[in-house]
Scaffold this motif. Structure first.
Motif, PDB file in Angstrom:
ATOM      1  N   GLY A 134       1.065  34.084  16.065  1.00 21.00           N
ATOM      2  CA  GLY A 134       0.850  35.062  15.121  1.00 21.00           C
ATOM      3  C   GLY A 134      -0.135  36.017  15.280  1.00 21.00           C
ATOM      4  O   GLY A 134      -0.017  37.223  15.595  1.00 21.00           O
ATOM      5  N   ILE A 135      -1.524  35.369  14.987  1.00 21.48           N
ATOM      6  CA  ILE A 135      -2.826  36.272  15.266  1.00 21.48           C
ATOM      7  C   ILE A 135      -3.338  35.185  16.021  1.00 21.48           C
ATOM      8  O   ILE A 135      -3.693  34.135  15.645  1.00 21.48           O
ATOM      9  CB  ILE A 135      -3.362  36.595  13.789  1.00 21.48           C
ATOM     10  N   GLY A 136      -4.327  35.840  16.939  1.00 18.89           N
ATOM     11  CA  GLY A 136      -5.076  34.988  17.786  1.00 18.89           C
ATOM     12  C   GLY A 136      -5.950  35.719  18.785  1.00 18.89           C
ATOM     13  O   GLY A 136      -6.065  36.889  18.760  1.00 18.89           O
ATOM     14  N   SER A 137      -6.495  34.727  19.961  1.00 18.33           N
ATOM     15  CA  SER A 137      -7.083  35.254  20.864  1.00 18.33           C
ATOM     16  C   SER A 137      -6.380  34.767  22.119  1.00 18.33           C
ATOM     17  O   SER A 137      -5.891  33.789  22.031  1.00 18.33           O
ATOM     18  CB  SER A 137      -8.362  34.883  20.905  1.00 18.33           C
ATOM     19  N   ASP A 138      -6.564  35.360  23.239  1.00 17.81           N
ATOM     20  CA  ASP A 138      -6.026  34.675  24.786  1.00 17.81           C
ATOM     21  C   ASP A 138      -7.318  34.161  25.192  1.00 17.81           C
ATOM     22  O   ASP A 138      -8.243  33.921  24.696  1.00 17.81           O
ATOM     23  CB  ASP A 138      -5.341  36.095  25.480  1.00 17.81           C
ATOM     24  N   ASP A 139      -7.048  33.649  26.566  1.00 21.06           N
ATOM     25  CA  ASP A 139      -7.858  32.668  27.366  1.00 21.06           C
ATOM     26  C   ASP A 139      -9.128  33.831  27.423  1.00 21.06           C
ATOM     27  O   ASP A 139     -10.354  32.869  27.666  1.00 21.06           O
ATOM     28  CB  ASP A 139      -7.551  32.383  28.656  1.00 21.06           C
ATOM     29  N   SER A 140      -9.467  34.965  27.293  1.00 22.08           N
ATOM     30  CA  SER A 140     -10.573  35.662  27.614  1.00 22.08           C
ATOM     31  C   SER A 140     -11.411  35.675  26.375  1.00 22.08           C
ATOM     32  O   SER A 140     -12.649  36.304  26.353  1.00 22.08           O
ATOM     33  CB  SER A 140     -10.304  36.963  28.091  1.00 22.08           C
ATOM     34  N   ARG A 141     -10.932  35.128  25.056  1.00 16.90           N
ATOM     35  CA  ARG A 141     -11.685  35.292  23.933  1.00 16.90           C
ATOM     36  C   ARG A 141     -13.092  35.413  23.857  1.00 16.90           C
ATOM     37  O   ARG A 141     -13.802  34.394  24.389  1.00 16.90           O
ATOM     38  CB  ARG A 141     -11.356  33.953  23.109  1.00 16.90           C
ATOM     39  N   VAL A 142     -13.736  36.473  23.506  1.00 15.11           N
ATOM     40  CA  VAL A 142     -14.953  36.648  23.838  1.00 15.11           C
ATOM     41  C   VAL A 142     -15.414  37.567  22.252  1.00 15.11           C
ATOM     42  O   VAL A 142     -15.015  38.483  22.198  1.00 15.11           O
ATOM     43  CB  VAL A 142     -15.573  37.400  24.973  1.00 15.11           C
ATOM     44  N   SER A 143     -16.310  36.962  21.505  1.00 13.26           N
ATOM     45  CA  SER A 143     -16.899  37.787  20.394  1.00 13.26           C
ATOM     46  C   SER A 143     -16.106  38.164  19.252  1.00 13.26           C
ATOM     47  O   SER A 143     -15.592  39.241  19.432  1.00 13.26           O
ATOM     48  CB  SER A 143     -17.924  38.983  20.999  1.00 13.26           C
ATOM     49  N   LEU A 144     -15.709  37.451  18.213  1.00 15.21           N
ATOM     50  CA  LEU A 144     -15.003  37.811  17.215  1.00 15.21           C
ATOM     51  C   LEU A 144     -15.989  37.467  16.002  1.00 15.21           C
ATOM     52  O   LEU A 144     -16.117  36.178  15.958  1.00 15.21           O
ATOM     53  CB  LEU A 144     -13.523  37.022  17.036  1.00 15.21           C
ATOM     54  N   THR A 145     -16.406  38.368  15.341  1.00 17.31           N
ATOM     55  CA  THR A 145     -17.288  38.055  14.227  1.00 17.31           C
ATOM     56  C   THR A 145     -17.042  38.936  12.911  1.00 17.31           C
ATOM     57  O   THR A 145     -16.489  40.109  13.076  1.00 17.31           O
ATOM     58  CB  THR A 145     -18.707  38.259  14.509  1.00 17.31           C
ATOM     59  N   ALA A 146     -17.206  38.130  11.881  1.00 19.67           N
ATOM     60  CA  ALA A 146     -16.957  38.994  10.599  1.00 19.67           C
ATOM     61  C   ALA A 146     -15.573  39.440  10.458  1.00 19.67           C
ATOM     62  O   ALA A 146     -15.484  40.548  10.071  1.00 19.67           O
ATOM     63  CB  ALA A 146     -18.084  40.131  10.202  1.00 19.67           C
ATOM     64  N   ALA A 147     -14.745  38.474  10.487  1.00 15.66           N
ATOM     65  CA  ALA A 147     -13.338  38.721  10.364  1.00 15.66           C
ATOM     66  C   ALA A 147     -12.690  38.167   9.063  1.00 15.66           C
ATOM     67  O   ALA A 147     -12.932  37.185   8.847  1.00 15.66           O
ATOM     68  CB  ALA A 147     -12.695  38.499  11.719  1.00 15.66           C
ATOM     69  N   ALA A 148     -11.468  38.866   8.566  1.00 25.40           N
ATOM     70  CA  ALA A 148     -11.038  38.326   7.242  1.00 25.40           C
ATOM     71  C   ALA A 148      -9.492  38.683   7.596  1.00 25.40           C
ATOM     72  O   ALA A 148      -8.941  39.509   7.536  1.00 25.40           O
ATOM     73  CB  ALA A 148     -11.526  38.967   6.038  1.00 25.40           C
TER      74      ALA A 148
END
Length: 520
Positions: A134-148
């Motif tokens: 539903g909500i997420g990151s793919d394999d290149s996931r880099v830098s997710l900060t301060a998320a709600a």
């Protein structure tokens, strides 16, 4: 697969829509941005939604009108963005529908700071041709900060919310609160494996994370999965006040390792005040790897399970993978073929010889009960008849052994202790068949002028204290001490009770029964 109907319709209504929250504070200490400073971009079509997300500027709120938005087989991608909000018009009113080939409905591949997503439904298509998240990151996931991520409904997908980071990135200061996730189905890979699917909320390597007040129903593999490998930044995860229902009730491959709430190779994690009802296998799990085992590092350290309630776990209350020791404090279990709650969990058969001691914290041997109200900033502990008030540093992600928390202790000793609960800054103690209201600090006491026997559980809902005594539910006004029997009789052998969002889950004659206390 079709999800089974469970008699908790009242719960979904009681969960309601969470209050709109401010953006979380950024990890570098910047202040949250005032809602009034956001420019609103209204969208009412799929092309307009895609354009608004693609072109979003800082301090914009994308407000999605009521309606069904069919994204087909292409999800939304958010990268190189900061200070944005994506808000629907309410769960069930704004519905984002995903086609069977969508890997991730809302994907955040990298460099995203201070984002909020709320007030909408994300619905997948079953059966799907890929394991849809539903909500997420793919394999290149880099830098997710301060998320709600809050006040969301996510259903009919393989993974609800999945967040993570590689060693080269950062994922921190995340809030996942007040969501409902339903019918999270596994996906069979070539070779007959289902790994990587059937997860309600999945956090791997994100730190300073709060997962709270979520309702997760019918997830096939793990309703909540937490993993944090060493070398990925900081530590600190709080998993509190979540409700897990019908876990692993419809998996394609049915195995003992389908644990409802699993903590692996993590450091600095508190799991507090969660309620898990009728999981098919183990309710909670703990495990890790020795250094360099299969390239994954991260033994368990500073992991605390506090005040959780488990009703009717199918195989076991807890599953272990390694012979270490953990703080396991004030948890309660209702097992089949037993009368009343116990603080002693049933380990899984696969855990034989691996469990290690489950220990009360230092200075708190013989703990009888631990109660607290979310957020988990304070707790009240009954220990060998002594009532303590403690202050927890966990909200600041400071993981100190509870034996070192600041505390005060009420003078005197409680005899024949039965149960207690807390709300509105007060503690309600049932001891010797008598209900007493206690004001922490001054330790002022007010005792009810009546007695109740055979107490099986209690909770505060609204202005009232509810006590299940014998086969009757009592609604007690703590101001006037007016006591009335309300609702249907609960006949049979009562194994135990838990209350979440005003709904009582009562295990009676080894089956789960629900009573909506909000309506009584």
């Amino acid at each position: 697969m079709r999800c089974r109907v469970f008699g908790v319709a009242a719960l979904w209504a009681a969960a309601g829509c969470a209050e709109k929250e401010k953006l979380p504070t950024a990890p570098d200490g910047e202040s949250s941005v005032s809602r009034s400073s956001f420019a609103v971009v209204n969208v009412a079509t799929v092309p307009a939604l895609r354009s608004a997300v693609r072109d979003a500027e800082p301090f914009q709120q994308i407000l999605i009108a009521p309606g069904v938005y069919d994204l087909g087989n292409e999800g939304l991608s958010i990268a190189n963005k900061s200070d944005i909000e994506i808000f629907g018009s309410g769960r069930g009113r704004t519905v984002i529908r995903l086609g069977p080939d969508v890997l991730t409905g809302i994907n955040m591949p990298g460099n995203v700071r201070r984002i909020s997503i709320a007030h909408l439904t994300i619905q997948g298509t079953l059966p799907s041709t890929v394991a849809t998240t539903g909500i997420g990151s793919d394999d290149s996931r880099v830098s997710l900060t301060a998320a709600a991520f809050f006040d969301l409904e996510i259903k009919d997908v393989a993974v609800g919310i999945s967040l993570g980071s590689p060693r080269s990135g950062q994922c921190s200061d995340i809030s996942i609160t007040g969501n409902t996730l339903d019918n999270i189905q596994d996906f069979v890979l070539p070779g007959g494996f289902t790994r990587g699917s059937g997860y309600g909320i999945h956090n791997e390597n994100c730190w300073r994370v709060r997962i709270a007040d979520n309702v997760i129903r019918n997830a096939d593999r793990h309703s909540i999965y937490q993993a944090l490998q060493t070398g990925y930044g900081g530590v600190g995860v709080v998993i509190e006040n979540n409700l897990i229902l019908e876990h692993a009730s419809t998996p394609t491959i049915d195995r003992w390792y389908l644990t409802a709430l699993d903590v692996w190779r993590s450091q600095g994690v508190v799991v507090a005040n969660n309620v898990i009802v009728a999981p098919a296998h183990a309710a909670m799990g703990l495990g890790g790897y020795e250094a360099d085992h299969t390239g994954l590092r991260g033994p368990l350290r500073n992991v605390y399970f506090i005040g959780n309630t488990i009703l009717g776990a199918g195989e076991a209350d807890i599953h272990f993978e390694l012979p270490w020791s953990w703080v396991f404090w004030g948890n309660r279990f209702a097992n089949r073929n037993s009368a009343g709650m116990t603080s002693t969990p049933r380990p899984s058969s696969e855990s034989a010889g691996l469990g290690g001691p489950l220990e009360d914290p230092r200075r708190f041997p013989q703990t009888q009960a631990v109660v607290s109200a979310a957020p988990f900033t304070s707790a009240h502990v009954m220990q060998a008849g002594r009532l303590h008030a403690l202050w927890s540093p966990y909200a600041r992600y400071s993981f100190v052994d509870p034996g070192d928390w600041p505390r005060t202790t009420m003078p005197g000793v409680w005899t024949n202790f039965q149960d207690m609960t807390t709300a509105n800054g007060l503690v309600y103690v049932m001891a010797g068949d008598r209900l007493t209201e206690v004001t922490p600090g001054s330790w002022r006491q007010r005792a009810a002028p009546f007695s109740l026997s055979a107490v099986a559980g209690m909770a505060v809902v609204g202005p009232n204290v509810f006590v299940l005594a014998g086969d009757a539910m009592h609604r007690i006004d703590p101001v006037t001490w007016d006591d009335r029997v309300v609702g249907p009789r609960v006949e049979g052998r009562i194994n135990g009770m838990a209350v979440y969002a005003g709904v009582a889950y009562i295990m009676v004659n080894d089956a789960i029964r629900t009573i909506d206390l909000n309506a009584l």
